[in-house]
Design a protein around this motif. Structure first.
Motif, PDB file in Angstrom:
ATOM      1  N   PRO A 228      -7.321   0.656  -3.020  1.00  0.00           N
ATOM      2  CA  PRO A 228      -8.535   1.418  -2.665  1.00  0.00           C
ATOM      3  C   PRO A 228      -9.196   0.905  -1.383  1.00  0.00           C
ATOM      4  N   VAL A 229      -9.211  -0.407  -1.208  1.00  0.00           N
ATOM      5  CA  VAL A 229      -9.803  -0.992   0.003  1.00  0.00           C
ATOM      6  C   VAL A 229      -9.012  -0.556   1.227  1.00  0.00           C
TER       7      VAL A 229
ATOM      8  N   TYR B 167       0.849  -1.188   0.000  1.00  0.00           N
ATOM      9  CA  TYR B 167       0.000   0.000   0.000  1.00  0.00           C
ATOM     10  C   TYR B 167       0.883   1.235   0.000  1.00  0.00           C
TER      11      TYR B 167
ATOM     12  N   ARG C 293      -7.088   1.998   1.506  1.00  0.00           N
ATOM     13  CA  ARG C 293      -7.228   3.436   1.720  1.00  0.00           C
ATOM     14  C   ARG C 293      -8.491   3.739   2.520  1.00  0.00           C
ATOM     15  N   ARG C 294      -9.579   3.078   2.167  1.00  0.00           N
ATOM     16  CA  ARG C 294     -10.839   3.349   2.854  1.00  0.00           C
ATOM     17  C   ARG C 294     -10.785   2.895   4.305  1.00  0.00           C
ATOM     18  N   ARG C 295     -10.313   1.652   4.507  1.00  0.00           N
ATOM     19  CA  ARG C 295     -10.312   1.113   5.868  1.00  0.00           C
ATOM     20  C   ARG C 295      -9.385   1.902   6.787  1.00  0.00           C
TER      21      ARG C 295
ATOM     22  N   SER D 226     -10.054   7.906  11.548  1.00  0.00           N
ATOM     23  CA  SER D 226     -11.025   8.852  12.110  1.00  0.00           C
ATOM     24  C   SER D 226     -11.686   8.295  13.365  1.00  0.00           C
TER      25      SER D 226
ATOM     26  N   GLU E 163      -5.078  -7.069   0.417  1.00  0.00           N
ATOM     27  CA  GLU E 163      -6.133  -6.146  -0.022  1.00  0.00           C
ATOM     28  C   GLU E 163      -5.561  -5.155  -1.040  1.00  0.00           C
TER      29      GLU E 163
ATOM     30  N   ALA F  85      -8.557   4.985   6.444  1.00  0.00           N
ATOM     31  CA  ALA F  85      -9.180   6.280   6.723  1.00  0.00           C
ATOM     32  C   ALA F  85     -10.236   6.139   7.813  1.00  0.00           C
ATOM     33  N   GLU F  86     -11.028   5.078   7.708  1.00  0.00           N
ATOM     34  CA  GLU F  86     -12.070   4.845   8.728  1.00  0.00           C
ATOM     35  C   GLU F  86     -11.454   4.716  10.114  1.00  0.00           C
TER      36      GLU F  86
END
Lengths: 299, 294, 609
Positions: free
Chosen positions: C116-117, A220, C119-121, C127, C113, C123-124
């Motif tokens: 994009p996956v 990543y 990145r979303r997780r 926060s 993963e 970020a979640e």
């Protein structure tokens, strides 16, 4: 500090690929083609970006490390290389030639420029960018690098803690004869090694617990190659290609021995110099423009 | 506690066809690089050609290391050693002119084998420049440290196992379960040998010989491999033409520095080799690190 | 629904005669918050590590573990990695990479993963845990508490069904520990993740847990709601009771009088602990409610409250009041021993690390006498540890007067201070172990401080004496890293004592100690002080200081702002004080430990009869 320079620089905000292409070009072209004009452009841009990035602290470094190296390089060649047709004078029965002196000066400017580009690199590039680039190619090695970079500040702090702990129970650590000091350093390192190895077990547990070693690991990164990066890459490659063509066609060329000859005064050659200058000045121009725009927007 | 543990293979593993492939490509590429230099740059692009050659020759190592998919424990131990090699200077803050890097790379190679030795060495070179600043010298240092670790692994891995396992005094190894239970016996050695760490003389002698060999190796390899290689690198970037004379000059002017470096390596090996190898062997045994690693 | 079912699990480490786990059966329901308690070495870590195959230690095993309806061993590694999250003890050790963002992504990378996956997780998670501000930072810039939150978040990013935590707060200061436990509760409440937590700091964890399991020597001794566990422990008079939150200890002690054989008040229940179904107070708030009622039930309800409050506002006035536990024995159990000469004198001392930096120690004045145990308490970053450095001479003050054992540390060269008898024990005893056995480490120190190091016999005698004093005789043959944290503390203390201290500086000595060893440790300290040793201890552990110090000092913003004997000191503070004091504030004057409260209520009941 370096971190703040990396945060401040707009160029550093571009995708790592852009950064690496730029630095690759900036370092390799002067080393490979020691054309005086190319070298001068390169050196001047490296120097000004470096000073810009580091504000006041830049000059001290420049004088401290770069200048001595440049002096050595400038003297080394004429002193030990006696090629060249134009003999200026004799020193200890060895001829000192004009060509060799010119080469020495060019080598000095080249080395100075390369070191300055590396200094800019060190200020702007963080481990994240390296990991991004090599994380896919050599994943295990880049993970080792990331882990080592995580451990190093810990170990340094621990070395200090061990020293004061040993002092606390009455072992002298920092005075005495030279060998005694070396020996107490050895004791500190020995404590540190045991501590590091034994604690590393938990680190590896933590890795395995989070699935390290499963097949199909991905890499990543926080970087996204966006349209701005694409435009920049195209522009940069176009300029570099122009310079490369000029060099390949020997529109721009240099020969030091036996006689110093340079070419590049033709319009095409001038255009190549312009392209080279355009590439070299990219980071500085971006950073300065941003500063100006920012200041304007405040008014 | 004798050295009855299964001996792991320590050789440079060529089982992976990918490694062989890369090695072959590299062997073909090196002459190609020299040819490019001669044809396109009149044989004057010394630095870049040499750089290309050493970078290429590091490739098979990288491919072999990545190819065997090292496990978490092995990676952690390598990362710890890299970090110690770099941060080790902090432990010697009172003698700043002495740097233990080469000694630690040799010890790592001896304890972990040639492959890991190479990785520890080359990455130490890389990571230390990450902290102290990268420069044109980075690839050369990576190559020099890497080769030192590799050769130390080839020459000394068997010996390191002997130092670390069988021959050390009982109490200094942590003993085993039965010894732990009976602490009085630790005290009650009639001549106090166990307590004071003096050992049977014969054992001590073989161990001294081993450490002496390691020191000789350390001296020679620091002076010759590291010193000569980096001086050559300097020559390629400073000089317009590489001749025997310029090289010789470079080596002579570099000799005092290299001599100090070699001597400090010997001092550090004398100081650290035995304890560090013991510690590494202990961790390998206790936690099954590097098991089945070749 | 059951997520984990542990059936009759037994386990023994290789070459150990005593099993680490013996007949352990626990059922863990999906979505519950379970706390496992027990003193260190009771097998709770071993048990937790059995719940994830990659962490399971080698050894002989019996019984079985079922995860989500299937034997755990048959659940694929990939599934285990994702569904069973594990957070380890040390925040520093379990973080792998050098950047916060990379650490958060680490587990998801392992699972393969796509970007994009991830990145979303990531970020979640950033926060949810409030990590945005330090998302791009290097891990080395974070505090201990932040690192542990990062470790938690990087496990949670994999969206596990179960979160297992092995003493995650033992390395944190009390405020960070409380935040961490609160975050766990938030995860449990808002995401529904099952939480299995082992802890020795139960004040924060137990009130938030649904259920508790108490372990001792590899066995489960009781399980159930915390009230049930508390009652069971009380009934068995188990020493683990001392690790329970203060309100629980007070309640259980007072409500099981009958069973104890002492004079009963109210209906002393036979099964150890009041009304069998009643909720046992766990928090200070619940404890106050209970105590208020309890005191009102007795004679002269209302007056007590106001009278007590009055007393606490004027700590000295408490002496005449019948309600004050401090009446006849203001620190009476600890007769003022502090009559020795001054070992440390600090007068208006100032220190800063860099010339252009801020002052870390400001206008600090402090004294310590021989034979005295003084504790310095105060928040993180108040400069306590820096002050210790000023005393040892490591930090050179730039103004003021410092005398340590009659010497000025600034001028004392080499080992002169330590030759005079100044010994400092570091926070982490691991920084002391040079050699491969505890014994050789002790001998090293003893030889360095012996008058004649080649006189092996006397050195050996000295080592033996100190080993017996510190209860380390059984550890001498071990490698210092093969013994537990508490044992390492003891070995470190032995090394410090072998350096022949006249003055001992301790930095957070109780961090990571369980309540059982703390008692032992306090006895050791008392004995040393009785022999004329001066001890200056820096600590976050107010409970320990309240119980054992001769004098306490509050450190704030670089200096000592208040000091006094523990009873007066802690009842004078209203926030920075013990749970017992907060619970009894305004009700009982100057009660600072659970024992004070219990004793007061009992005395009062006796009087009422």
């Amino acid at each position: 500090m370096t971190a703040s320079a990396a945060d401040r620089s707009i160029f550093a905000g571009y995708h790592p690929i852009i950064n690496y292409v730029f630095f690759g070009y900036a370092v390799l072209v002067p080393i490979l083609f020691m054309h005086p004009v190319l070298l001068a452009i390169s050196f001047a841009s490296a120097f000004s970006w470096f000073v810009y990035l580091n504000r006041g602290r830049g000059l001290k470094f420049g004088l401290g490390l770069v200048v001595p190296l440049m002096v050595i390089a400038a003297l080394f060649n004429p002193a030990f290389n006696h090629e060249g047709a134009t003999i200026l004078f004799y020193m200890n029965d060895n001829p000192i030639t004009l060509e060799s002196v010119i080469y020495g000066i060019c080598a000095a400017v080249m080395i100075g420029g390369v070191i300055l580009w590396f200094a800019c690199y060190n200020a702007v590039m963080t481990s994240d960018k390296f990991i991004y680039l090599f994380g896919r190619m050599v994943p295990a090695m880049s993970l080792v690098i990331s882990m080592a970079l995580r451990f190093i500040p810990r170990y340094r702090a621990q070395a200090g803690r061990i020293a004061s702990a040993r002092r606390g129970i009455g072992f002298d650590v920092s005075s005495g004869k030279f060998l005694r000091r070396v020996r107490s350093g050895g004791e500190i390192l020995s404590v540190m090694v045991t501590w590091a190895l034994e604690n590393a077990i938990e680190t590896s547990d933590s890795m395995r617990s989070r699935g390290y070693g499963l097949s199909g690991r991905t890499a990543y990164s926080v970087y996204r190659f966006d349209s701005r990066d694409r435009a920049m890459l195209v522009a940069m490659l176009a300029l570099m290609a122009a310079v490369a063509t000029a060099l390949a066609a020997e529109v721009v060329s240099v020969m030091f021995f036996p006689l110093f000859t340079v070419s590049g005064t033709s319009p095409f050659g001038m255009a190549a110099f312009a392209c080279h200058a355009a590439v070299c000045v990219i980071p500085l121009a971006l950073d300065v423009r941003e500063d100006v725009v920012w200041r304007m927007s405040l008014k | 506690m004798t050295s009855g543990a299964p001996r792991t293979r320590r050789g440079f593993d060529l089982r992976f066809p990918k490694t062989v492939l890369v090695a072959v490509v590299v062997i073909l590429c090196i002459p190609a690089a020299i040819a490019v230099n001669v044809l396109a740059f009149d044989g004057r692009a010394y630095y870049v050609t040499a750089l290309a050659i050493i970078t290429l020759s590091m490739l098979p190592f990288a491919v072999a290391f990545e190819g065997r998919k090292p496990q978490a424990r092995e990676l952690v131990v390598i990362a710890v050693l890299v970090a110690i090699t770099v941060a080790g200077r902090a432990a010697f803050f009172m003698v700043p002119q002495f740097k233990p890097v080469v000694a630690l790379v040799i010890i790592s190679g001896a304890a972990l084998g040639p492959m890991s030795g190479f990785v520890v060495g080359s990455l130490s070179g890389f990571v230390s420049n990450f902290i102290f600043g990268q420069g044109p010298w980075t690839p050369w240092q990576m190559f020099a440290f890497g080769m030192i670790g590799f050769i130390a692994g080839l020459v000394f891995s068997r010996m390191a196992a002997a130092i670390g396992s069988g021959d050390a005094p009982v109490h200094a190894r942590g003993g085993n379960a039965s010894e732990k239970a009976d602490t009085d016996s630790v005290f009650a050695q009639p001549d106090g040998t166990a307590v004071w760490g003096w050992d049977v003389k014969g054992r001590l002698r073989t161990e001294r010989i081993r450490i002496a060999l390691l020191c000789v190796f350390g001296f020679v390899i620091t002076f010759v491999l590291y010193g000569i290689l980096l001086d050559t690198a300097a020559a390629t970037i400073f000089s317009s033409s590489i001749s025997f004379d310029t090289l010789l000059l470079m080596y002579i002017s570099g000799a005092p520095f290299n001599l100090v470096h070699a001597i400090s390596t010997v001092v550090f090996l004398l100081l650290l080799a035995r304890t560090m190898i013991e510690k590494l062997e202990r961790v390998k045994k206790k936690y099954g690190f590097m098991q089945g690693v070749s | 629904m059951t997520i984990f079912e542990i059936n009759n699990l037994g386990f023994a480490y290789p070459e150990r005669a005593v099993p680490a786990l013996d007949g352990v059966s626990v059922e863990i329901r999906s979505g519950e918050f379970l706390v496992i308690c027990g003193k260190s070495g009771c097998g709770k870590s071993t048990l937790l590590r059995h719940l994830k195959t990659v962490l399971t230690p080698f050894g002989e095993r019996s019984g079985d573990i079922v995860f989500d309806g299937r034997p755990l061993a048959s659940v694929e590694q990939r599934e285990q990695a994702a569904r069973i999250g594990f957070v380890l003890q040390s925040p520093d050790n379990q973080i792998v990479t050098d950047k916060v963002w990379h650490e958060l992504a680490f587990g998801l990378e392992s699972l393969g993963e796509k970007t994009p996956v991830i990145r979303r997780r990531v970020a979640e998670m950033a926060s949810f845990f409030g990590i945005q501000e330090w998302y791009g930072k290097s891990v080395s810039e974070l505090s201990g508490g932040q690192k542990q939150i990062l470790a938690l978040a990087s496990v949670m990013a994999m969206q596990p069904d179960v979160l297992i935590l092995d003493e995650p707060t033992s390395q944190l200061d009390p405020i960070a520990a409380e935040d961490f436990i609160e975050t766990l509760k938030k995860i449990n409440d808002e995401i529904g993740t099952t939480i299995i937590l082992s802890e020795h700091r139960l004040e924060g964890a137990l009130p938030r847990a649904d259920r508790a399991v108490a372990m001792a020597s590899g066995r489960v001794i009781c399980q159930g709601s915390s009230s049930e566990v508390g009652r069971a422990l009380r009934a068995a008079a188990d020493p683990m009771l001392s690790a329970m939150p203060t309100p629980m200890r007070v309640y259980l002690a007072l409500e099981s009088e009958g069973e104890n054989g002492s004079e009963s008040e109210r209906e002393g229940a036979p099964e150890g602990g009041g009304n069998k179904d009643a909720h046992v107070p766990e928090t200070v708030r619940e404890g106050r409610v209970y105590l208020t009622e309890k005191l009102q039930d007795g004679a002269g309800g209302g007056q007590n409250g106001s009278g007590g409050r009055e007393a606490s506002d004027h700590p000295d006035a408490g002496e005449g009041s019948g309600r004050s536990v401090a009446g006849q024995d203001t620190d009476g159990e600890r007769p003022a021993r502090a009559k020795g000469e001054e070992s440390i004198t600090l007068k208006e001392v100032w220190f800063r690390y860099e010339r252009s930096g801020n002052d870390i120690v400001k206008d600090l004045s402090l004294t310590l006498r021989a034979g005295e145990l003084a504790c310095v308490v105060g928040g993180n970053g108040s400069g306590k540890t820096t002050m210790l450095g000023v005393i040892t001479g490591e930090n050179r003050h730039y103004r003021g007067k410092v005398r340590v054992l009659g010497l000025d540390p600034k001028k004392a060269k080499g080992t002169r201070l330590s030759d005079a008898g100044l010994v400092a024990l570091p926070q982490n005893p691991q920084t002391l172990f040079t050699r491969n056995t505890v014994l050789s480490n002790l001998i090293d120190v003893a030889a360095a401080h012996a008058e004649n190091p080649s006189d092996h016999e006397s050195v050996e005698r000295e080592v033996r004496r100190v080993a017996e004093l510190t209860d380390t005789v059984g550890l001498l043959g071990f490698h210092p890293y093969d013994i537990s944290g508490g044992e390492q503390q003891r070995a470190g203390l032995a090394m410090a004592l072998l350096a022949r201290p006249k003055l001992l500086l301790l930095d957070e000595p109780t961090k990571g100690m369980d309540s059982f060893f703390k008692e032992k440790f306090s006895v050791m300290l008392r004995q040393l002080c009785a022999d004329g040793l001066g001890v200056l201890m820096v600590s976050h552990d107010v409970e320990f200081c309240a119980k054992h110090a001769d004098r306490c000092m509050l450190f704030f913003n670089g200096g000592v702002v208040s000091e006094g004997a523990p009873r007066a000191f802690f009842s004078g503070n209203s926030f920075y004080t013990t749970a017992a004091n907060r619970m009894s504030r305004g009700l009982i004057a100057e009660a600072i430990t659970a024992e004070d409260v219990i004793e007061y209520v009992r005395d009062r009941a006796r009087g009422a009869l």
